[in-house]
Design a protein around this motif. Structure first.
Motif, PDB file in Angstrom:
ATOM      1  N   ILE A 197      -3.771   2.087  -3.423  1.00  0.00           N
ATOM      2  CA  ILE A 197      -3.662   2.162  -1.962  1.00  0.00           C
ATOM      3  C   ILE A 197      -3.675   0.786  -1.297  1.00  0.00           C
ATOM      4  CG2 ILE A 197      -4.857   2.992   0.117  1.00  0.00           C
ATOM      5  CD1 ILE A 197      -5.859   5.341  -1.594  1.00  0.00           C
TER       6      ILE A 197
ATOM      7  N   GLU B 134      -2.161  -2.016  -1.518  1.00  0.00           N
ATOM      8  CA  GLU B 134      -0.900  -2.646  -1.118  1.00  0.00           C
ATOM      9  C   GLU B 134      -0.342  -2.058   0.172  1.00  0.00           C
ATOM     10  OE1 GLU B 134       0.503  -5.306  -2.568  1.00  0.00           O
ATOM     11  OE2 GLU B 134      -1.249  -5.338  -3.884  1.00  0.00           O
ATOM     12  N   GLN B 135      -0.438  -0.744   0.326  1.00  0.00           N
ATOM     13  CA  GLN B 135       0.144  -0.074   1.484  1.00  0.00           C
ATOM     14  C   GLN B 135      -0.821   0.023   2.660  1.00  0.00           C
ATOM     15  OE1 GLN B 135       3.356   0.790   1.562  1.00  0.00           O
ATOM     16  NE2 GLN B 135       3.518  -0.081  -0.497  1.00  0.00           N
ATOM     17  N   LYS B 136      -2.077   0.354   2.369  1.00  0.00           N
ATOM     18  CA  LYS B 136      -3.068   0.591   3.423  1.00  0.00           C
ATOM     19  C   LYS B 136      -4.385  -0.131   3.074  1.00  0.00           C
ATOM     20  CE  LYS B 136      -0.711   3.845   5.650  1.00  0.00           C
ATOM     21  NZ  LYS B 136      -0.334   3.806   7.022  1.00  0.00           N
TER      22      LYS B 136
END
Length: 131
Positions: free
Chosen positions: A20, A22-24
């Motif tokens: 997670i 990397e995205q959030k």
């Protein structure tokens, strides 16, 4: 909850956090913080058992309750400061984490002063008079 379950939870959380992050990144941080808090709270029952055992030992040995209470507060401050500092480190704030650790040390010192005073008075009382 036993150690295998807590380690399993930690491993699952770590993998999710890595995926997670990397995205959030905020969600990854919150997942890490809540996982740590859950582990900490899961251990509360075990900590109560240790405190009860120490209390029984102190009662049998005649140690005044204030000393055990102070030592337990010191241990609690150390754990809480470390836990808080690690969460802040997870957020990438090393400077703030260092300040939390320093604050924990100051609180520990403040609580330890009466015990240190008693130890010094005891040592002075054992020294021969006059010199």
């Amino acid at each position: 909850m036993d150690i295998i379950q807590l380690v399993g939870l930690g491993l699952v959380a770590a993998v999710l956090i890595l995926v997670i992050r990397e995205q959030k990144p905020l969600f990854a941080f919150l997942l890490a913080a809540f996982t740590g808090l859950y582990v900490f709270l899961a251990l509360a029952g075990r900590i109560e058992e240790v405190i009860a055992m120490l209390q029984r030992l102190a009662d049998r040995s005649g140690i005044p309750g204030i000393y055990l209470e102070t030592v337990l507060k010191i241990i609690g401050i150390a754990y809480i400061a470390e836990f808080g500092a690690q969460i802040v480190r997870d957020a990438g704030q090393e400077s703030v984490a260092s300040k939390i650790e320093a604050a924990g040390r100051v609180f520990i010192l403040v609580l330890a002063i009466p015990i240190i005073g008693v130890i010094i008075e005891t040592v002075i009382g054992m020294l021969p008079e006059g010199g």
